[in-house]
Structures are given as structure tokens and as C-alpha cells.
Design a protein around this motif. Sequence first.
Motif, short mmCIF file in Angstrom:
data_model
loop_
_atom_site.label_atom_id
_atom_site.label_comp_id
_atom_site.label_asym_id
_atom_site.label_seq_id
_atom_site.Cartn_x
_atom_site.Cartn_y
_atom_site.Cartn_z
N VAL A 58 46.51 109.96 96.17
CA VAL A 58 47.40 110.03 97.32
C VAL A 58 48.51 109.04 97.05
O VAL A 58 48.26 107.86 96.82
CB VAL A 58 46.65 109.65 98.62
CG1 VAL A 58 47.59 109.68 99.82
CG2 VAL A 58 45.46 110.57 98.85
N ARG A 59 49.73 109.53 97.03
CA ARG A 59 50.88 108.68 96.71
C ARG A 59 51.45 108.00 97.95
O ARG A 59 51.18 108.40 99.06
CB ARG A 59 51.98 109.52 96.05
CG ARG A 59 51.54 110.07 94.73
CD ARG A 59 52.64 110.93 94.13
NE ARG A 59 52.38 111.02 92.73
CZ ARG A 59 53.19 110.60 91.77
NH1 ARG A 59 54.35 110.07 92.08
NH2 ARG A 59 52.86 110.71 90.52
N GLY A 60 52.26 106.99 97.68
CA GLY A 60 53.00 106.34 98.74
C GLY A 60 52.24 105.19 99.38
O GLY A 60 51.13 104.85 98.97
N PRO A 61 52.88 104.60 100.42
CA PRO A 61 52.23 103.50 101.12
C PRO A 61 50.89 103.97 101.70
O PRO A 61 50.79 105.05 102.27
CB PRO A 61 53.21 103.16 102.25
CG PRO A 61 54.51 103.75 101.84
CD PRO A 61 54.18 104.93 100.96
N GLY A 62 49.90 103.17 101.52
CA GLY A 62 48.58 103.55 101.99
C GLY A 62 47.89 104.53 101.06
O GLY A 62 46.86 105.10 101.40
#
Length: 160
Positions: A58-62
Motif C-alpha cells: 500500500v503506497r503513500g502516507p500510512g
Amino acid sequence: MRLTTKGRFAVTAMVDLAMNQGKNPVTLAAISERQKISLSYLEQLFGKLRRRALVDSVRGPGGGYRLAQEMTQISVADIIIAVDETLDSTQCGGRENCREEKKCITHNLWADLNRHIFGYLGAVTLKQLADEQKSETNGVAQMRDMREALQKRERAAIAI
């Protein structure tokens, strides 16, 4: 025959992921910190695990990783195979050319051992390992709580 660090670390990291996944994905940095495995090594392993569809990223913040399949569907053998680990007891890698291009007299013994090992590792699921670890962790916490209660009683008895 031996299982290398690659296989051991892959299984350890997957058990950690199984135990810690929830609503949010688990970061490799968190696994690295908990299991004391190099972050760059985990990145290599998880690239292979992702290509074999055992984990999703899962990419991105978090962002981070989560299991791509149910824990009951992922076996230890799946993990080991995914990271290109070989567990082979034969000298010839199963090619039956152990002695002067012929099968050695103990080839079948070692080939049978390979089948038994992979049969066993194929029967052990990630869920079993995660549940076992949680049970042990709970047992350790209960022992710690009992020890602390006993120490508290001893201090109270001494104070009287």
C-alpha cells in the motif's frame, strides 16, 4: 541441507506481519525494528513475496504491507519458495547425477527427506505460527503479572 537466513527472515517477517496487521498496513520499518532485520534486506524479501502474491503493498502516507491471502492459506513452504530458498538434501539438486552422472546409492533417501520436509512445511500455516506466538506472548505476560503480584505481596508482608 540447511535453511539460510533468507528463508528464516522471510518466515519471521511474515509471522510478524500476520500478528500486527489490522486496519492499517504494516511498515517494513516496524518489522525491522521489532525483529532486528535490516530494512534493506526486508525490502528485497518483500519484493519477492509481493511478486508471488503473498503480500500486497500500500503506497503513500500510512502505507506498508498486508497479507494478500488469508493466513490459513499461506504455508511456510509457500514463503520459503517465494524467496527462492532451496531446501535440498541431495548433492545433485535432484538431477540424479550425484556420482559420475549417475544417481548415487543414497539419492532416494535424501530425496524422500526433501519430500517429508516440504510436506511438513506445507502443512504449517502462517495462522498457526501467529496463533502460537500470540499464545506464548500471552503466557509470558501472565507469568510476568503473577511474578509482579507475588513480589507485591512479599513487599507488603515485609512492610508489616
